[in-house]
Design a protein around this motif. Structure first.
Motif, mmCIF file in Angstrom:
data_model
loop_
_atom_site.group_PDB
_atom_site.id
_atom_site.type_symbol
_atom_site.label_atom_id
_atom_site.label_comp_id
_atom_site.label_asym_id
_atom_site.label_seq_id
_atom_site.Cartn_x
_atom_site.Cartn_y
_atom_site.Cartn_z
ATOM 1 N N LEU A 26 1.317 12.344 -9.369
ATOM 2 C CA LEU A 26 0.306 13.397 -9.251
ATOM 3 C C LEU A 26 0.903 14.731 -8.816
ATOM 4 O O LEU A 26 0.220 15.753 -8.854
ATOM 5 C CB LEU A 26 -0.761 12.960 -8.232
ATOM 6 N N GLY A 27 2.153 14.701 -8.371
ATOM 7 C CA GLY A 27 2.772 15.919 -7.858
ATOM 8 C C GLY A 27 2.206 16.316 -6.510
ATOM 9 O O GLY A 27 2.131 17.505 -6.175
ATOM 10 N N LEU A 28 1.809 15.319 -5.710
ATOM 11 C CA LEU A 28 1.185 15.572 -4.407
ATOM 12 C C LEU A 28 2.008 14.954 -3.292
ATOM 13 O O LEU A 28 2.724 13.975 -3.506
ATOM 14 C CB LEU A 28 -0.217 14.931 -4.370
ATOM 15 N N ASP A 29 1.876 15.507 -2.090
ATOM 16 C CA ASP A 29 2.375 14.819 -0.902
ATOM 17 C C ASP A 29 1.594 13.514 -0.764
ATOM 18 O O ASP A 29 0.391 13.474 -1.055
ATOM 19 C CB ASP A 29 2.139 15.665 0.353
ATOM 20 N N SER A 30 2.255 12.489 -0.249
ATOM 21 C CA SER A 30 1.549 11.205 -0.148
ATOM 22 C C SER A 30 0.367 11.283 0.824
ATOM 23 O O SER A 30 -0.558 10.482 0.728
ATOM 24 C CB SER A 30 2.508 10.076 0.231
ATOM 25 N N GLY A 31 0.384 12.285 1.721
ATOM 26 C CA GLY A 31 -0.756 12.468 2.611
ATOM 27 C C GLY A 31 -2.029 12.888 1.893
ATOM 28 O O GLY A 31 -3.118 12.807 2.452
ATOM 29 N N ARG A 32 -1.873 13.335 0.651
ATOM 30 C CA ARG A 32 -3.049 13.724 -0.141
ATOM 31 C C ARG A 32 -3.521 12.600 -1.064
ATOM 32 O O ARG A 32 -4.408 12.811 -1.898
ATOM 33 C CB ARG A 32 -2.721 14.967 -0.981
ATOM 34 N N VAL A 33 -2.904 11.434 -0.914
ATOM 35 C CA VAL A 33 -3.282 10.277 -1.733
ATOM 36 C C VAL A 33 -3.596 9.126 -0.789
ATOM 37 O O VAL A 33 -2.756 8.747 0.029
ATOM 38 C CB VAL A 33 -2.139 9.872 -2.691
ATOM 39 N N ASN A 34 -4.790 8.608 -0.873
ATOM 40 C CA ASN A 34 -5.191 7.498 -0.011
ATOM 41 C C ASN A 34 -5.471 6.271 -0.863
ATOM 42 O O ASN A 34 -6.147 6.372 -1.898
ATOM 43 C CB ASN A 34 -6.439 7.885 0.789
ATOM 44 N N VAL A 35 -4.913 5.138 -0.442
ATOM 45 C CA VAL A 35 -5.080 3.887 -1.192
ATOM 46 C C VAL A 35 -5.728 2.864 -0.268
ATOM 47 O O VAL A 35 -5.196 2.561 0.801
ATOM 48 C CB VAL A 35 -3.724 3.360 -1.700
ATOM 49 N N LYS A 36 -6.864 2.362 -0.697
ATOM 50 C CA LYS A 36 -7.571 1.343 0.062
ATOM 51 C C LYS A 36 -7.693 0.089 -0.801
ATOM 52 O O LYS A 36 -7.564 0.146 -2.020
ATOM 53 C CB LYS A 36 -8.970 1.853 0.455
ATOM 54 N N ALA A 37 -7.955 -1.034 -0.140
ATOM 55 C CA ALA A 37 -8.155 -2.270 -0.895
ATOM 56 C C ALA A 37 -9.191 -3.121 -0.191
ATOM 57 O O ALA A 37 -9.314 -3.078 1.036
ATOM 58 C CB ALA A 37 -6.845 -3.045 -1.030
ATOM 59 N N THR A 38 -9.918 -3.872 -0.996
ATOM 60 C CA THR A 38 -10.894 -4.805 -0.436
ATOM 61 C C THR A 38 -10.991 -6.011 -1.351
ATOM 62 O O THR A 38 -10.616 -5.945 -2.531
ATOM 63 C CB THR A 38 -12.272 -4.122 -0.277
ATOM 64 N N THR A 39 -11.456 -7.113 -0.794
ATOM 65 C CA THR A 39 -11.820 -8.244 -1.641
ATOM 66 C C THR A 39 -13.304 -8.091 -1.985
ATOM 67 O O THR A 39 -13.960 -7.137 -1.569
ATOM 68 C CB THR A 39 -11.628 -9.587 -0.906
ATOM 69 N N SER A 40 -13.814 -9.065 -2.711
ATOM 70 C CA SER A 40 -15.243 -9.064 -3.021
ATOM 71 C C SER A 40 -15.942 -10.208 -2.287
ATOM 72 O O SER A 40 -17.020 -10.633 -2.700
ATOM 73 C CB SER A 40 -15.448 -9.151 -4.534
ATOM 74 N N ARG B 126 0.807 -1.219 0.000
ATOM 75 C CA ARG B 126 0.000 0.000 0.000
ATOM 76 C C ARG B 126 0.848 1.280 0.000
ATOM 77 O O ARG B 126 0.583 2.208 -0.760
ATOM 78 C CB ARG B 126 -0.919 -0.010 1.216
ATOM 79 N N GLU B 127 1.876 1.325 0.856
ATOM 80 C CA GLU B 127 2.656 2.566 0.957
ATOM 81 C C GLU B 127 3.455 2.837 -0.309
ATOM 82 O O GLU B 127 3.598 3.990 -0.731
ATOM 83 C CB GLU B 127 3.562 2.537 2.192
ATOM 84 N N ARG B 128 3.988 1.780 -0.915
ATOM 85 C CA ARG B 128 4.725 1.979 -2.174
ATOM 86 C C ARG B 128 3.794 2.501 -3.260
ATOM 87 O O ARG B 128 4.157 3.376 -4.048
ATOM 88 C CB ARG B 128 5.374 0.676 -2.642
ATOM 89 N N ILE B 129 2.589 1.941 -3.317
ATOM 90 C CA ILE B 129 1.606 2.384 -4.317
ATOM 91 C C ILE B 129 1.256 3.855 -4.064
ATOM 92 O O ILE B 129 1.206 4.673 -4.995
ATOM 93 C CB ILE B 129 0.338 1.492 -4.256
ATOM 94 N N ARG B 130 1.047 4.148 -2.798
ATOM 95 C CA ARG B 130 0.670 5.515 -2.428
ATOM 96 C C ARG B 130 1.747 6.513 -2.850
ATOM 97 O O ARG B 130 1.461 7.560 -3.433
ATOM 98 C CB ARG B 130 0.484 5.540 -0.915
ATOM 99 N N ARG B 131 3.001 6.169 -2.569
ATOM 100 C CA ARG B 131 4.093 7.084 -2.921
ATOM 101 C C ARG B 131 4.262 7.209 -4.433
ATOM 102 O O ARG B 131 4.552 8.291 -4.949
ATOM 103 C CB ARG B 131 5.404 6.620 -2.273
ATOM 104 N N ARG B 132 4.073 6.096 -5.133
ATOM 105 C CA ARG B 132 4.225 6.115 -6.590
ATOM 106 C C ARG B 132 3.144 6.982 -7.237
ATOM 107 O O ARG B 132 3.424 7.781 -8.133
ATOM 108 C CB ARG B 132 4.140 4.676 -7.113
ATOM 109 N N LEU B 133 1.906 6.814 -6.776
ATOM 110 C CA LEU B 133 0.814 7.638 -7.311
ATOM 111 C C LEU B 133 1.027 9.103 -6.947
ATOM 112 O O LEU B 133 0.841 9.995 -7.779
ATOM 113 C CB LEU B 133 -0.536 7.154 -6.777
ATOM 114 N N ALA B 134 1.414 9.361 -5.688
ATOM 115 C CA ALA B 134 1.608 10.738 -5.240
ATOM 116 C C ALA B 134 2.693 11.424 -6.073
ATOM 117 O O ALA B 134 2.552 12.589 -6.463
ATOM 118 C CB ALA B 134 1.969 10.766 -3.755
ATOM 119 N N ASP B 135 3.758 10.698 -6.363
ATOM 120 C CA ASP B 135 4.844 11.256 -7.172
ATOM 121 C C ASP B 135 4.331 11.639 -8.566
ATOM 122 O O ASP B 135 4.626 12.724 -9.075
ATOM 123 C CB ASP B 135 5.975 10.235 -7.266
#
Ligand code: MG
Length: 166
Positions: free
Chosen positions: A121-135, A110-119
């Motif tokens: 997007l040009g955002l601090d990682s605190g402005r990017v939230n990544v959640k996951a669920t099964t079905s 989760r944290e790696r994904i969050r940092r990669r997306l934030a980078d």
């Protein structure tokens, strides 16, 4: 001014493909099928940004009939959309997203994904939230046939060129 957009995507899980989620390759026996790297999460986030900006969807900008996008790194497509927003003096403000996948567990990544997306997007990682669920074993996700992702993005006025404090 705050603009809001949503994004949704799903791709089929198949053998012989890497599993890439939010620009992070995750070890698994199957990966997502598609014209690009089929990064379902990056695609949902990209669509949420385009939605907020009123600029259509990812298929209009990067059609899967175009050989340029075969095997494309979807994080680069996301960066291209962030650049497109900047041309219109818009910038992402925050993103919240959910990956819906039965396996593997996303929490270790989760944290790696969050940092990669934030980078991208040009955002601090605190402005990017990544959640996951099964079905919970139900439907195409539950059967392991595919994975889906949802995203919401807000977009606001870009800071003036040259940055703040001038
Ligand atoms: Mg897609």
């Amino acid at each position: 001014m705050t603009l809001v957009g949503i994004g949704y995507d799903c791709h089929r899980l198949v053998e012989g493909r890497p599993l890439v989620l939010g620009g992070v390759e995750i070890g698994h026996d199957r990966g997502l099928a598609g014209h690009s790297d089929a990064d379902v999460l990056a695609h949902a986030v990209t669509d949420a940004l385009l939605g907020a900006a009123g600029m259509g969807d990812i298929g209009q900008h990067f059609p899967d009939t175009d050989e340029r996008w075969r095997g494309a790194d979807s994080i680069e497509l996301l960066r291209a959309v962030v650049a497109l927003l900047a041309e219109h003096r818009l910038a992402p403000a925050n993103v919240d997203c959910t990956v819906i996948i039965e396996a593997p567990a996303i929490s270790p990544h989760r944290e790696r994904i969050r940092r990669r997306l934030a980078d991208a997007l040009g955002l601090d990682s605190g402005r990017v939230n990544v959640k996951a669920t099964t079905s919970e074993g139900m439907g195409f996700v539950g059967a392991g046939e595919g994975a889906a992702a949802l995203a919401v993005a807000t977009v606001g006025d870009a800071p003036p060129a040259g940055g703040a404090g001038g």
